[in-house]
Design an enzyme around this catalytic site. Structure first.
Site, PDB file in Angstrom:
ATOM      1  N   SER A  98      86.256  54.516  83.952  1.00 38.50           N
ATOM      2  CA  SER A  98      87.058  55.584  83.376  1.00 38.50           C
ATOM      3  C   SER A  98      88.412  55.072  82.895  1.00 38.50           C
ATOM      4  O   SER A  98      88.485  54.091  82.162  1.00 38.50           O
ATOM      5  CB  SER A  98      87.205  56.718  84.400  1.00 38.50           C
ATOM      6  OG  SER A  98      87.689  57.887  83.797  1.00 38.50           O
ATOM      7  N   ASP A 220      77.725  62.724  79.524  1.00 40.43           N
ATOM      8  CA  ASP A 220      79.000  62.669  80.241  1.00 40.43           C
ATOM      9  C   ASP A 220      79.905  63.770  79.698  1.00 40.43           C
ATOM     10  O   ASP A 220      80.314  63.718  78.543  1.00 40.43           O
ATOM     11  CB  ASP A 220      79.652  61.292  80.037  1.00 40.43           C
ATOM     12  CG  ASP A 220      80.950  61.117  80.797  1.00 40.43           C
ATOM     13  OD1 ASP A 220      81.543  62.122  81.225  1.00 40.43           O
ATOM     14  OD2 ASP A 220      81.385  59.960  80.964  1.00 40.43           O
ATOM     15  N   HIS A 248      80.015  61.605  84.821  1.00 44.16           N
ATOM     16  CA  HIS A 248      81.041  60.611  84.527  1.00 44.16           C
ATOM     17  C   HIS A 248      80.986  59.407  85.470  1.00 44.16           C
ATOM     18  O   HIS A 248      81.747  58.471  85.301  1.00 44.16           O
ATOM     19  CB  HIS A 248      82.411  61.309  84.643  1.00 44.16           C
ATOM     20  CG  HIS A 248      83.551  60.551  84.065  1.00 44.16           C
ATOM     21  ND1 HIS A 248      83.597  60.140  82.744  1.00 44.16           N
ATOM     22  CD2 HIS A 248      84.711  60.109  84.622  1.00 44.16           C
ATOM     23  CE1 HIS A 248      84.726  59.504  82.522  1.00 44.16           C
ATOM     24  NE2 HIS A 248      85.427  59.454  83.641  1.00 44.16           N
TER      25      HIS A 248
END
Length: 267
Positions: A98, A220, A248
């Site tokens: 991320s 996602d 995610h």
């Protein structure tokens, strides 16, 4: 200094201690190094594994004042550089999840001889649409997310964790993410998440010249497919690999697919 840095970030060194191949795992917002527990062991025989907790997360010992001064990703990049210096690491292969993918980008650009390969999982250089750029949210949606977060953080976590994990058949994953989110001080969480949603690192990723693997779940809710395709086009020579997973956190929802893609890239 070494002890302070390693303690502050709860640095764990696992795997093959005699190996000159180093895998450094950087977790994303709201989680901690335990998010790598299903992936990292697969590399323990051949690599020295380095895991850590970012300030305010997991078992990090960073004090509150220092944590609240992390108002730019450059501060998180310095955390990674401090860890590498404390451990005297060279030629690191960095696996980032991320927002830490953008932090890893800053590290690689600042010290190009330190990082040899990059792996981005669920990465985005910018989350909000901008002219010809298709992100994951429009400005109004981003503002609404932040408003909900500032009004009632605990209610926001109850809503956000299941939606971002997006694994209704694996409810324990949402419960786990909720738990790590609730460990964060609400003011720090809001500060960091605001920084993430408002960030724009398109110029920086376009400057990367390292072998880079982009891993992205097929579904996602926080990173649109168009964003992953943009990253692939922006980073010269990069590889884009779609993971058959929702949410995610593909390293938790489909770790075997992530392991397979990592091994293919790293070997």
């Amino acid at each position: 200094m070494t002890t302070d840095v390693l303690t502050k970030h709860n640095v764990q060194i696992l795997g093959n201690a005699s190996s000159d191949k180093v895998l450094l795992f950087a977790h994303g917002f709201g989680s901690d190094q335990t998010s790598w527990r299903l992936v990292a062991p697969a590399f323990a025989a051949d690599y020295r594994l380095v895991l850590f907790d970012l300030p305010g997360c997991g078992r990090s010992q960073a004090d509150e004042n220092e944590t609240l001064h992390h108002t730019r990703l450059e501060s998180y990049a310095q955390d990674i550089l401090d860890i590498c210096e404390a451990l005297d690491l060279e030629e690191v292969q960095l696996v980032a999840h991320s927002v830490s993918s953008m932090t890893a980008t800053l590290v690689a650009l600042k010290h190009p001889n330190l990082i040899t390969r990059l792996v981005f999982i669920s990465a985005s250089p910018r989350y909000i649409h901008d002219q010809d750029y298709v992100g994951s949210f429009d400005q109004a949606t981003a503002d609404e997310i932040l408003a909900e977060m500032s009004q009632n953080y605990f209610q926001w976590v109850r809503k956000y964790a299941p939606s971002i994990m997006n694994t209704p058949k694996q409810p324990l994953l949402s419960a786990e993410f909720s738990k790590t989110l609730l460990r964060l001080r609400p003011d720090y969480a809001f500060l960091t998440f605001s920084l993430i949603l408002k960030s724009d690192y398109r110029r920086e990723v376009s400057q990367l010249k390292l072998p880079t693997l982009i891993l992205q779940a097929e579904n996602d809710p926080f990173v649109a497919k168009a964003v992953s395709k943009y990253l692939h086009q922006a980073i010269r020579g990069s590889q884009l690999h779609w993971i058959d997973a929702k949410g995610h956190f593909p390293q938790l929802s489909n770790p075997q697919a992530v392991i397979a893609a990592l091994k293919d890239f790293l070997h």
